[in-house]
Design an enzyme around this catalytic site. Structure first.
Site, mmCIF file in Angstrom:
data_model
loop_
_atom_site.group_PDB
_atom_site.id
_atom_site.type_symbol
_atom_site.label_atom_id
_atom_site.label_comp_id
_atom_site.label_asym_id
_atom_site.label_seq_id
_atom_site.Cartn_x
_atom_site.Cartn_y
_atom_site.Cartn_z
ATOM 1 N N TYR A 50 36.364 27.087 33.467
ATOM 2 C CA TYR A 50 37.227 26.774 35.051
ATOM 3 C C TYR A 50 38.478 25.904 34.462
ATOM 4 O O TYR A 50 38.962 25.673 33.370
ATOM 5 C CB TYR A 50 36.888 25.071 35.547
ATOM 6 N N ASP A 196 56.354 43.514 50.136
ATOM 7 C CA ASP A 196 53.958 43.855 49.155
ATOM 8 C C ASP A 196 54.303 45.219 48.797
ATOM 9 O O ASP A 196 54.250 45.849 49.906
ATOM 10 C CB ASP A 196 53.327 43.866 50.236
ATOM 11 N N THR A 222 48.850 43.597 44.577
ATOM 12 C CA THR A 222 47.925 43.425 44.057
ATOM 13 C C THR A 222 48.223 44.266 42.605
ATOM 14 O O THR A 222 49.243 44.791 41.974
ATOM 15 C CB THR A 222 47.197 44.232 44.881
ATOM 16 N N ARG A 231 41.110 44.193 39.971
ATOM 17 C CA ARG A 231 40.905 43.992 41.772
ATOM 18 C C ARG A 231 42.078 41.920 40.716
ATOM 19 O O ARG A 231 41.685 41.609 40.148
ATOM 20 C CB ARG A 231 39.758 43.060 41.698
#
Ligand code: DSN
Length: 439
Positions: A50, A196, A222, A231
């Site tokens: 984390y 984008d 992306t 991803r």
């Protein structure tokens, strides 16, 4: 214990999916094959950590190594795209665009101007069903009758509507984008320009598509499409953006964390870093060039078989076929092609009168098959198979009523799965894909 012992069901499904991906022509333009190195980085102990916050400013201990991973990813993104700021934490494209809006727009007040979903925009560019359309005001623009962007109309709309963000960069547009003109339009109305570039990022890196960096304020991509990474997504701020708003980078970072996300997926960050490294240099440039050559060769062969291509062709990685002139519905064509081993997606075409679930077109692209090493010669074969497969279903009468359509599709699928000619094409596809192993 390894996966096949711990969970044989999942292990078996993964194997089957691997086999499927190997045997078919993956032609969904947003899909690709991530390299072994990228997948190796994904499946590591980094998934255990984390690390809320940013490098050297974490809320959890034990992040010295993770900091180095994230810094490497950031520095590689900055160098590759030539931008002063990059955030590599967004989980994927939709959260990344949402973070940009969250950073810069007042909910229910400020306007996003993006290409309508029905014309090739993305859900997150202001579609009414998405958070972008529900929480913010939207000004959709459309394509011209020729299927190309109509910059004069876009300028007129921007001047009358005064959006705060203009989005350019699309999911089903087969032509180059004039980022310079978009930048001028955005500046003239005091809007931010968000490019984008998710679909075309690899083409921009390869230098075969115009670079938005001099003209956009914010760039989102992306990482799993033409970039061939895992991803994920990256939000970048340009020099121009920082001049327009010196706090832009800080606003974006705060919107990603703590605004929208919690801990970044550190294994994903490492895999992004690997993909960015693999995108440096000549082989990736040649890859981008070949994607476009393949797309144009495919478009020209499809034209030869009488297909009506939206925008009259392609100068990027994708082709949008308007099947209305063939009298075949896109959902019917997509299923027939899948049986033939050619995986595409049904897609709306400009000025479509059919609903999104039964649209009039199909969208296909060359990024994944180019990764396998296919070239112009193979595109000719593929165009022929596409034509033969669609001919097999051209006499299917598609119902006009909603209920009848659902029934029709059930029966159609069963019928088509037994179609000998489609299965014969699938065998030929398998013979071809055998010769082009996934790297
Ligand atoms: N789902 C992607 C595409 O297929 O274009 C966009 O996010």
């Amino acid at each position: 214990m390894n996966l096949s012992k711990t969970d044989p069901q999942i292990a078996k499904l993964i194997k089957l999916e691997e086999k499927r991906q190997t045997e078919v022509l993956e032609m969904i333009p947003s899909e690709n094959y991530a390299s072994r190195a990228v997948m190796e980085a994904l499946g590591t102990v980094l998934t255990n950590k984390y690390s809320e916050g940013y490098p050297k400013k974490r809320y959890y201990q034990g992040n010295k190594i993770i900091d180095e991973v994230e810094i490497l990813a950031i520095e590689r993104a900055k160098k590759l795209f030539k931008v002063p700021h990059a955030n590599v934490q967004p989980y994927s494209g939709s959260p990344a665009n949402t973070a940009v809006y969250f950073a810069l727009l007042a909910p229910l007040k400020d306007k996003i101007m993006g290409l309508s979903l029905a014309f090739g925009g993305h859900l997150t560019h202001g579609a009414p069903v998405s958070i972008s359309g529900k929480y913010f005001k939207t000004v959709p623009y459309e394509l011209g009758k020729d299927g190309w962007l109509d910059y004069d109309a876009i300028e007129k709309l921007a001047k009358s509507q005064k959006p705060k963000i203009i989005v350019c960069g699309f999911t089903a547009y087969p032509r180059k984008i004039d980022f310079k003109r978009f930048g001028q339009i955005a500046d003239s109305v005091g809007a931010y320009l968000l490019a984008d570039i998710s679909h075309i990022t690899g083409l921009i890196i390869a230098g075969v598509h115009p670079d938005p960096v001099p003209y956009a304020d914010i760039i989102m991509t992306t990482t799993h499409k033409t970039l061939r990474g895992p991803r994920g997504a990256i939000i970048m701020v340009t020099e121009k953006g920082l001049k327009k708003d010196p706090e832009l980078a800080e606003k974006i970072d705060k919107a990603v964390f703590p605004g929208l996300q919690g801990g970044p997926h550190d294994n994903q960050t490492a895999a992004i870093a690997v993909a960015l490294r693999q995108a440096q240099g000549k082989p990736f440039k040649r890859y981008g060039e070949q994607i476009v050559k393949n797309s144009q060769a495919l478009a020209s062969s499809l034209n030869g078989f009488g297909f009506d291509l939206s925008g009259s062709g392609s100068d990027n990685h994708l082709i949008l076929i308007d099947l209305r002139t063939k009298g075949v519905n896109g959902s019917v064509a997509a299923i027939a092609l899948e049986v033939a081993g050619i995986v595409v997606n049904k897609n709306g075409v400009p000025f479509d009168t059919m609903p999104p679930f039964y649209p009039s077109g199909i969208r296909l692209g060359t990024p994944a098959i180019t990764t396998r090493g296919m070239k112009e010669k193979e595109m000719k074969k593929i165009a022929k198979w596409i034509s033969l497969a669609i001919d097999e279903v051209k006499n299917e009468r598609f119902p006009t009523e909603k209920e009848a359509r659902i029934q029709f599709m059930k029966g159609f699928r069963i019928r088509v799965e037994h179609n000998k000619n489609l299965k014969k094409i699938a065998q030929e596809v398998k013979n071809l894909t055998n010769k082009f192993p996934i790297p």
